[in-house]
Structure formats: C-alpha cells, structure tokens
Design a protein around this motif. Structure first.
Motif, short mmCIF file in Angstrom:
data_model
loop_
_atom_site.label_atom_id
_atom_site.label_comp_id
_atom_site.label_asym_id
_atom_site.label_seq_id
_atom_site.Cartn_x
_atom_site.Cartn_y
_atom_site.Cartn_z
N ARG A 113 7.68 13.53 -22.69
CA ARG A 113 7.08 12.18 -22.77
C ARG A 113 8.12 11.07 -22.92
NH1 ARG A 113 1.70 12.86 -23.02
NH2 ARG A 113 0.87 14.83 -23.86
N VAL A 114 9.23 11.24 -22.23
CA VAL A 114 10.25 10.18 -22.19
C VAL A 114 9.72 9.05 -21.31
CG1 VAL A 114 12.60 9.61 -21.45
CG2 VAL A 114 12.12 11.82 -22.56
N PRO A 115 9.85 7.78 -21.73
CA PRO A 115 9.34 6.65 -20.93
C PRO A 115 9.91 6.64 -19.51
CG PRO A 115 9.94 5.91 -23.13
CD PRO A 115 10.41 7.33 -23.02
N ARG A 116 9.12 6.09 -18.58
CA ARG A 116 9.48 6.14 -17.16
C ARG A 116 10.83 5.52 -16.87
NH1 ARG A 116 5.20 3.93 -12.89
NH2 ARG A 116 4.10 5.77 -13.76
N ALA A 117 11.11 4.36 -17.43
CA ALA A 117 12.37 3.69 -17.14
C ALA A 117 13.55 4.53 -17.62
CB ALA A 117 12.40 2.31 -17.80
N GLU A 118 13.43 5.11 -18.79
CA GLU A 118 14.51 5.96 -19.30
C GLU A 118 14.66 7.22 -18.46
OE1 GLU A 118 15.96 8.31 -23.37
OE2 GLU A 118 14.22 6.95 -23.45
N ARG A 119 13.53 7.78 -18.02
CA ARG A 119 13.59 8.96 -17.14
C ARG A 119 14.39 8.65 -15.88
NH1 ARG A 119 7.76 9.70 -17.57
NH2 ARG A 119 7.62 9.28 -15.34
N ALA A 120 14.09 7.52 -15.27
CA ALA A 120 14.78 7.15 -14.03
C ALA A 120 16.27 6.95 -14.26
CB ALA A 120 14.15 5.89 -13.44
N ASP A 121 16.60 6.31 -15.39
CA ASP A 121 18.01 6.06 -15.69
C ASP A 121 18.76 7.36 -15.95
OD1 ASP A 121 20.26 4.24 -16.40
OD2 ASP A 121 19.98 5.13 -18.38
N ARG A 122 18.18 8.26 -16.74
CA ARG A 122 18.86 9.52 -17.05
C ARG A 122 18.93 10.44 -15.84
NH1 ARG A 122 16.38 11.20 -22.89
NH2 ARG A 122 17.33 13.21 -22.33
N ALA A 123 17.90 10.41 -14.99
CA ALA A 123 17.95 11.21 -13.76
C ALA A 123 19.05 10.70 -12.83
CB ALA A 123 16.60 11.17 -13.05
N GLY A 124 19.21 9.39 -12.77
CA GLY A 124 20.29 8.82 -11.94
C GLY A 124 21.65 9.23 -12.46
N GLN A 125 21.83 9.22 -13.78
CA GLN A 125 23.10 9.67 -14.35
C GLN A 125 23.36 11.14 -14.05
OE1 GLN A 125 23.32 8.74 -18.57
NE2 GLN A 125 22.37 6.74 -18.27
N ALA A 126 22.31 11.96 -14.16
CA ALA A 126 22.48 13.39 -13.89
C ALA A 126 22.82 13.64 -12.43
CB ALA A 126 21.20 14.14 -14.27
N LEU A 127 22.19 12.91 -11.52
CA LEU A 127 22.53 13.04 -10.10
C LEU A 127 23.98 12.68 -9.85
CD1 LEU A 127 19.35 11.53 -8.42
CD2 LEU A 127 20.33 13.77 -7.91
N HIS A 128 24.46 11.65 -10.52
CA HIS A 128 25.86 11.25 -10.36
C HIS A 128 26.80 12.32 -10.91
CE1 HIS A 128 29.26 8.57 -9.85
NE2 HIS A 128 29.59 8.75 -11.12
N GLN A 129 26.44 12.91 -12.04
CA GLN A 129 27.28 13.95 -12.64
C GLN A 129 27.49 15.13 -11.70
OE1 GLN A 129 25.13 14.80 -16.27
NE2 GLN A 129 26.64 13.77 -17.54
N VAL A 130 26.46 15.47 -10.93
CA VAL A 130 26.57 16.62 -10.02
C VAL A 130 26.86 16.19 -8.58
CG1 VAL A 130 25.10 18.05 -11.48
CG2 VAL A 130 24.06 16.74 -9.61
N ARG A 131 27.21 14.92 -8.41
CA ARG A 131 27.61 14.36 -7.10
C ARG A 131 26.53 14.55 -6.05
NH1 ARG A 131 32.39 16.65 -8.78
NH2 ARG A 131 32.52 18.30 -7.23
N LEU A 132 25.31 14.12 -6.41
CA LEU A 132 24.19 14.15 -5.46
C LEU A 132 23.55 12.76 -5.33
CD1 LEU A 132 22.34 17.53 -6.15
CD2 LEU A 132 23.65 16.89 -4.12
N ASP A 133 24.35 11.71 -5.53
CA ASP A 133 23.84 10.35 -5.33
C ASP A 133 23.31 10.23 -3.90
OD1 ASP A 133 24.97 8.85 -7.86
OD2 ASP A 133 26.61 10.07 -7.07
N GLY A 134 22.14 9.65 -3.75
CA GLY A 134 21.55 9.47 -2.43
C GLY A 134 20.64 10.60 -1.98
N TYR A 135 20.55 11.67 -2.77
CA TYR A 135 19.72 12.81 -2.40
C TYR A 135 18.39 12.84 -3.17
CZ TYR A 135 23.63 15.00 0.07
OH TYR A 135 24.64 15.28 0.96
#
Length: 346
Positions: A113-135
């Motif tokens: 139940r993490v708020p939507r805005a925080e979910r989007a921000d943390r998911a973006g950070q995780a994508l960047h960590q694994v070098r999948l920006d844009g996917y």
C-alpha cells in the motif's frame, strides 16, 4: 548491551543448529552460519547438498526441524515469509506476463500500500539501477532473458529488503550472457549495499561474485572462507575436488611423492613441466612420468601424466609453454608450499 546496540552489531543472518528433515532424509544436518550486513555471500554445492533448503529456511518457505534463524538480531524462525525483511529472486524470475515491466516492479509496493507517486518514483530508481531505463512499458515476452532477470532483480530491490536471496538466478542464461550478468549483479550489489545470498552449483560464479563462500556437502558446510582461501587452501578433499580441478593424493601417494602421510591437494596449474631428468630446485618436489593425453582448452593445455611409480597427475600448461606430446618423458615440478593437506571427506 541495549537492543539498539544489538541491532547495529548483529549479523544480517545467523543460523544456529539448523536442521531440516523430509521423512527419513536429513536435507540439512546441523548448520551454524553468520553472514554480516552488506556481504555478497554464496552457498555453493552440488544438487542435494542442502544449499537450496537452507535458502528456503532463511526465506521462510520451509520450517526447520531444529535450530533457529535470526535476521538482523531478530528470531524469525516461526515467522511467515511476508513477515521477514527479505526478498527472493528465482531462476524462472516469476514475472507476471500480463503486466508491464513497471507494473511488475511496482507489484510488491502495491501489496504494501505504498502511495502511487512514491511507487512510480521508486520503480524508476530501480529501473535505473538495473539499466533498464526506457523499458518500463514493455511486457516480459518482449524482453531477452538477461533483461527479464534484471526486471526480477529490480522488483526484489524496490521494496528495499535487508537481505536479497538469489536462487540460481543465472542458471537459465547462456554462458556469455551469464558472465555478463555476473558482472552486473556484483555492481548492483555494491551500489545498493545490502546483503546478497546466492545459491549456485557453479564454482566459477561463486568464485567471481562472492566476498565469502560456504561449500555444502550432504547437508553440512565443509568450509566457509573467501574465494581465494577456498580455492588455494581447501579444508577437505571434497572442497578441493568440487571447487576447480585438483590432484588428490591419498595416504600412500602422499608418502611416496611428498614423504609425509595424510591426504593432499595439488592444483594442476601449480605443476611445472620440465625435461626428463631435471633436478628439482630448493623447496621443490619432482617426479618423473610419461604424457598419456594432451587436450587443448583455449587458455591452457591439459596434460595427463602417468607417474613412474604409479598414479596419475593432471597438469595445466599455459599455451606459450613448450608442448609436451603424448608419449614424451617429462619431469613434473612443484613447490612444497603448493601441496596442501586436506581432511578426508566422507
């Protein structure tokens, strides 16, 4: 010591007297282990050695027959998986095929139940960590095996666990991609700084990735040490034979070749090839023999040498060494410090 001080000094994982039986089969036969916070730790062993069962006991997917599991100083032995601050990445990745990459990564946050805005921000950070920006808008079916593996990692990391458990996550990849992902996995672990626990049967993978390795055999740990120590100073005959290639000398061979009793290990790359009749130098052993087989390995050449007094040694020669053809007589030399006494294994 206060509870806050204990939390600071407690290892990320402590296993005490851990046992697990399935009927009459004892899969884990008494494991004691501590893994400090921030370490990349590998549990290495053949199929049936108990390593995966120990991982499942840490995760809470199995309950121990005896013993305890502590995470960060807290006894979690009887807690459910969702009550433990760990996440697990499996070999098959277990991605939801109908969800996008971003939705797969956000799934654990939605459950919490993490708020939507925080979910989007943390998911973006995780994508960047694994070098999948844009996917983020692709489906799993549109990704390569390596990319799906990184999505599974991002999904596990986005919930910010204290411990990440990895159950042979690279086993389904081909050799070149597996080696590439080994590098990326180590880089990710360093960047996030949390404890990684990897289960693998691949010795090269464990040696390349780990700060320390536990070698499992028949439900027990035979040795816990750094990769270099496990390879160079194996504790038992099983460790010497399972991790890399080793020449194992039994009691009689040790007495004949080394002048001492016991069981000894000699790594093939530590043995030098010299012309027949070469006198050993200071601190060297020497033995005469005949080359029976010669195999090209790319980075080196493997020789099988039948010794004059009986027995056989395997030797690895660098490619720029003078070739020793089958049938040729040679002297094998090695430093006395390179035959290492090990404990016999069951």
């Amino acid at each position: 010591m206060t509870s806050s001080q204990q939390a600071v000094t407690a290892p990320a994982i402590r296993l005490s007297g851990l046992r697990k039986s399935f009927g009459h089969t004892e899969a884990v036969a008494g494991v004691d282990l501590e893994i400090p916070d921030g370490e990349f730790f590998s549990m290495l062993g053949p199929s049936g050695s108990g390593k995966t069962t120990v991982l499942r006991l840490i995760a809470g997917f199995e309950s121990p027959s005896a013993g305890t599991v502590h995470l960060g100083g807290t006894d979690v032995t009887r807690l459910a998986p969702f009550e433990r601050d760990v996440t697990t990445v499996f070999q098959d990745y277990a991605l939801f095929p109908h969800l996008t990459v971003r939705q797969n990564i956000e799934y654990g946050l939605r459950v919490r139940r993490v708020p939507r805005a925080e979910r989007a921000d943390r998911a973006g950070q995780a994508l960047h960590q694994v070098r999948l920006d844009g996917y983020q808008d692709r489906r799993p079916s549109e990704l390569s095996g390596g990319q799906r593996q990184r999505v599974a990692l991002a999904r596990a990391l986005v919930v910010r666990p204290k411990v990440l458990l990895l159950d042979e996550p690279l086993g389904a990849l081909d050799l070149k991609l597996r080696e590439q992902m080994q590098v990326e996995l180590r880089q990710i672990q360093r960047s996030v700084g949390i404890t990684f626990v990897l289960v693998t049967h691949d010795q090269g993978e464990a040696l390349a990735l780990s700060d320390r390795i536990a070698v499992f055999h028949r439900g027990r740990i035979e040795q816990v040490a750094s990769p270099a120590e496990v390879y160079e100073r194996p504790a038992t005959a099983f460790v010497a034979s399972f991790v890399g290639t080793s020449n194992l000398l039994g009691e009689q061979e040790s007495r004949r070749l080394l002048g001492v009793g016991g069981t000894h290990s000699i790594r093939p790359e530590r043995i030098l090839v010299a012309p027949a009749g070469t006198t050993p130098g200071a601190g060297q052993h020497a033995v005469e023999g005949t080359v029976t087989e010669r195999g090209y390995l790319g980075h080196s050449t493997r020789l099988l040498v039948d010794l004059d007094g009986g027995g056989r040694l395997t030797v690895l020669q660098p490619q720029d060494a003078a070739p020793a053809e089958p049938g040729s007589r040679i002297t094998l030399l090695w430093q006395r410090t390179h035959d290492y006494q090990v404990s016999p294994s069951d």
